[in-house]
Scaffold this motif. Sequence first.
Motif, short mmCIF file in Angstrom:
data_model
loop_
_atom_site.label_atom_id
_atom_site.label_comp_id
_atom_site.label_asym_id
_atom_site.label_seq_id
_atom_site.Cartn_x
_atom_site.Cartn_y
_atom_site.Cartn_z
N GLY A 72 99.89 25.78 -88.24
CA GLY A 72 98.95 25.56 -87.14
C GLY A 72 99.62 25.29 -85.80
O GLY A 72 98.96 24.92 -84.84
N GLU A 73 100.93 25.56 -85.73
CA GLU A 73 101.65 25.32 -84.47
C GLU A 73 101.64 26.59 -83.62
O GLU A 73 101.84 27.69 -84.14
CB GLU A 73 103.09 24.93 -84.83
CG GLU A 73 103.91 24.40 -83.67
CD GLU A 73 105.40 24.23 -84.04
OE1 GLU A 73 106.19 23.92 -83.15
OE2 GLU A 73 105.76 24.44 -85.22
N GLN B 171 91.35 27.68 -86.78
CA GLN B 171 91.62 27.77 -85.34
C GLN B 171 91.31 29.15 -84.77
O GLN B 171 91.27 29.33 -83.56
CB GLN B 171 93.11 27.52 -85.06
CG GLN B 171 93.60 26.11 -85.29
CD GLN B 171 95.06 25.98 -84.83
OE1 GLN B 171 95.46 26.55 -83.84
NE2 GLN B 171 95.84 25.21 -85.58
N ILE B 172 91.18 30.14 -85.64
CA ILE B 172 91.22 31.53 -85.17
C ILE B 172 89.83 32.06 -84.82
O ILE B 172 88.95 32.12 -85.67
CB ILE B 172 91.88 32.42 -86.24
CG1 ILE B 172 93.32 31.97 -86.42
CG2 ILE B 172 91.78 33.89 -85.86
CD1 ILE B 172 94.02 32.63 -87.58
N THR B 173 89.67 32.46 -83.56
CA THR B 173 88.40 33.04 -83.13
C THR B 173 88.59 34.48 -82.65
O THR B 173 87.62 35.22 -82.54
CB THR B 173 87.79 32.22 -81.98
OG1 THR B 173 88.72 32.20 -80.90
CG2 THR B 173 87.50 30.79 -82.42
N ALA C 108 101.73 38.73 -89.31
CA ALA C 108 100.50 39.48 -89.61
C ALA C 108 99.49 39.10 -88.54
O ALA C 108 99.45 37.95 -88.08
CB ALA C 108 99.97 39.12 -90.99
N VAL C 109 98.68 40.07 -88.13
CA VAL C 109 97.65 39.79 -87.14
C VAL C 109 96.36 39.43 -87.87
O VAL C 109 95.86 40.22 -88.66
CB VAL C 109 97.41 41.00 -86.21
CG1 VAL C 109 96.41 40.61 -85.11
CG2 VAL C 109 98.71 41.48 -85.59
N ALA C 110 95.87 38.22 -87.60
CA ALA C 110 94.58 37.81 -88.17
C ALA C 110 93.48 38.35 -87.26
O ALA C 110 93.50 38.11 -86.05
CB ALA C 110 94.49 36.29 -88.25
N CYS C 111 92.54 39.10 -87.83
CA CYS C 111 91.49 39.76 -87.04
C CYS C 111 90.11 39.40 -87.58
O CYS C 111 89.87 39.53 -88.79
CB CYS C 111 91.64 41.28 -87.14
SG CYS C 111 93.15 41.92 -86.43
N PRO D 275 91.83 37.91 -82.23
CA PRO D 275 93.07 38.36 -82.86
C PRO D 275 94.24 37.42 -82.56
O PRO D 275 94.48 37.08 -81.40
CB PRO D 275 93.28 39.75 -82.24
CG PRO D 275 91.90 40.22 -81.91
CD PRO D 275 91.16 38.99 -81.48
N THR D 276 94.93 37.04 -83.60
CA THR D 276 95.95 36.00 -83.51
C THR D 276 97.15 36.41 -84.35
O THR D 276 96.99 36.82 -85.50
CB THR D 276 95.38 34.66 -84.03
OG1 THR D 276 94.23 34.32 -83.25
CG2 THR D 276 96.41 33.54 -83.95
N LEU D 277 98.34 36.29 -83.78
CA LEU D 277 99.54 36.69 -84.52
C LEU D 277 100.04 35.52 -85.36
O LEU D 277 100.53 34.53 -84.83
CB LEU D 277 100.62 37.16 -83.55
CG LEU D 277 101.88 37.75 -84.19
CD1 LEU D 277 101.55 38.93 -85.11
CD2 LEU D 277 102.87 38.18 -83.12
N LEU D 278 99.90 35.66 -86.66
CA LEU D 278 100.38 34.63 -87.59
C LEU D 278 101.87 34.84 -87.85
O LEU D 278 102.33 35.97 -87.99
CB LEU D 278 99.63 34.72 -88.92
CG LEU D 278 98.11 34.59 -88.84
CD1 LEU D 278 97.52 34.73 -90.24
CD2 LEU D 278 97.72 33.27 -88.20
N LEU D 279 102.58 33.74 -87.91
CA LEU D 279 104.02 33.79 -88.18
C LEU D 279 104.34 32.87 -89.35
O LEU D 279 104.03 31.67 -89.30
CB LEU D 279 104.79 33.38 -86.92
CG LEU D 279 106.29 33.16 -87.03
CD1 LEU D 279 106.99 34.35 -87.67
CD2 LEU D 279 106.88 32.90 -85.64
N ASN D 280 104.93 33.46 -90.39
CA ASN D 280 105.36 32.69 -91.55
C ASN D 280 106.80 32.25 -91.30
O ASN D 280 107.74 33.03 -91.43
CB ASN D 280 105.25 33.56 -92.81
CG ASN D 280 105.56 32.77 -94.06
OD1 ASN D 280 106.45 31.92 -94.06
ND2 ASN D 280 104.83 33.04 -95.13
N GLU D 281 106.94 30.98 -90.92
CA GLU D 281 108.26 30.46 -90.53
C GLU D 281 109.25 30.52 -91.69
O GLU D 281 110.43 30.83 -91.49
CB GLU D 281 108.10 29.00 -90.05
CG GLU D 281 109.40 28.35 -89.67
CD GLU D 281 109.23 26.94 -89.08
OE1 GLU D 281 108.11 26.60 -88.63
OE2 GLU D 281 110.22 26.19 -89.07
N THR D 282 108.78 30.26 -92.90
CA THR D 282 109.68 30.27 -94.06
C THR D 282 110.30 31.64 -94.24
O THR D 282 111.51 31.78 -94.46
CB THR D 282 108.89 29.87 -95.33
OG1 THR D 282 108.22 28.63 -95.06
CG2 THR D 282 109.81 29.72 -96.52
#
Lengths: 372, 372
Positions: free
Chosen positions: B360-361, B6-8, B254-257, B10-17
């Motif tokens: 992916g939410e 989904q990532i095109t 974490a920021v996906a870049c 910078p996107t902030l990933l969040l690990n819910e666990t």
Amino acid sequence: MPFLDQITEPTLLLNETVARANIRRMADKAHRHHVTLRPHFKTHQSRQVGEWFKAEGITSITVSSVKMAQYFARHGWQNITIAFPLNRRQLPQLAELARQITLNLTVTSADDISFLREHLTEQVNVWVKADTGYGRTGIKTEDTAALDTVLHELAQTPQHPFLGFLAHAGHSYKARNKEAIVAIHQETLTKMRALKERYSGAWPGLQLSIGDTPSCSVTEDFSGMNEIRPGNFVFYDLMQNLISSCRLEDIAVAVACPVVALHPDRNEIILYGGSVHFSKDALPQADGGVIFGLVVPLTENGWGAPLSETALVSLSQEHGIVRTTPELFSQFEIGGLVGVLPVHSCLTADLMKGYLTLQGERLEHLSGINGF
Amino acid sequence: MPFLDQITEPTLLLNETVARANIRRMADKAHRHHVTLRPHFKTHQSRQVGEWFKAEGITSITVSSVKMAQYFARHGWQNITIAFPLNRRQLPQLAELARQITLNLTVTSADDISFLREHLTEQVNVWVKADTGYGRTGIKTEDTAALDTVLHELAQTPQHPFLGFLAHAGHSYKARNKEAIVAIHQETLTKMRALKERYSGAWPGLQLSIGDTPSCSVTEDFSGMNEIRPGNFVFYDLMQNLISSCRLEDIAVAVACPVVALHPDRNEIILYGGSVHFSKDALPQADGGVIFGLVVPLTENGWGAPLSETALVSLSQEHGIVRTTPELFSQFEIGGLVGVLPVHSCLTADLMKGYLTLQGERLEHLSGINGF
């Protein structure tokens, strides 16, 4: 004071008269030197501020993201350069933009060019990013082997015309006086003209694009250049003032902040206004410390000159601490408003997500628009 | 790897666990010590993340702006403390909130209390901000004259009940090991308990509220306290890791870049990811330099451990520069993605305006919501 009455939380004030004068001065300079002004719109990111450029005859612009290109294309800009290395993950968005407008991309390698040739059907124009000494990205102008390879690749990619070389002398931001800026600028001019000399036989239409705000504000020599791309000059800020790019009265934005607490024992004032409003960009001081802004009194006409020995000295997420003198302390009152000239107007505008003009009009900023 | 596809940009990933485990650990600690956990929601500013707290039995929260209070009130939170000095310019908004929920305000002076008495009809509860040594704002716990005046004023304001004293030992962020944090925390406990001793005769229900993330993460003594208000712990970050508040594996964001350029000559990688994504908060290094993030490989399950001798060493508006070793350089490819653990998750989340979970939410952040 209608524009002040509207303010209940940190608000980015924009003095339209000052901003328009900044635009006109740069447009006049470009005209005088026979270079195209292709302003960088990353500083304001506002369709309404964009109109002020149109009023000065500007028709082509620079942006630093695909999102900004989409936004300004939607608002009628037909010729846009994305002065940021090609992001291959946004290929579908680039293709869509290329169908709508004249889109100019920036590449940093021969591999980028073969990628475009193989994956992008829609025509884009190509700038090759040249590094004239900043050292962030681009191909070093001395690295003629790499440049030869890139231009060889471009020769095999006629569907994506080569525009020329694009450079950003961002190291001018580390200058602290006009002489230092001029020296960096002259080096950039020399290196860029050497590229033209080397490659214009094979590429007679080859163009040269430069233009950071310090160099474009301070210098008067653009010989051999085709276009300039300054951005920050529309608002300027304390960093540009420190560099000597602008006078304090050329700064077109100030953050109006409510005063929420007073500490007379240490001459400190607590503002509603923190790092989520200003950013953490700091201005180095002679004593080795840093400040995050200078404090200006707000008036019915905008704001006055900075208060002496008074600065925003600390930021947390929502709080700002102003330190002043015992003499000036009494000027502050809880529930009142003060203005703060920002250190870096680009980041402050991005965080504030919109503007309030001194006429009370709200202007948008891309970062405040949902769904973008 | 659906979340990576989904990532095109910078996107902030969040690990819910990881975030849920952080919440549970703090909720368990509060339960064990018989204090109420009133988490500070300024870090995540997300209705969905708020639900994860509800799942752990949390019913009362802390925010740092009226806007955040409005947002969380809209999403069902009925008991909210605004742990920021009273902003008198937002009186109408406070009145409206006070009609909807149990609203607790923070005052820093006797004058604030008379202002509330004279101007706010709707009932709010009042925390008096105590300064236990941070020196940002509030009344110094040693300044019994000022405290006496404040409590005298409160005694005349029965329509706005006095809750007790609220402190934030923000100087714990300057600690660099557990011993230093514990020392600051113990001093805060001692000073707060002295306040209770002094005033509980006249105010038998008087409560004590403390709670920065370092102290609440590291210490196990909360005797005499009624509630704790940590916020950052939901995500943690590199600054908290430096302080020794958390392990690297407790960091939930974490920021996906996208990688946009490579410079093998200097082992540098250019990311699409700059100061408008990370903020300029920096982590001091042993060599006197600073870094803006650590680089982690992205996997289908999230991210791995930070790459050794690899860091985000420079930021401009949209560019980030990663410097690595010759050995690790080959792991990076143009068009690929890397993760970056942020220095300060609160500011990064505010800039990123939303989250993408590893499932992916998309989750919202208040700063990405229009009209707020």
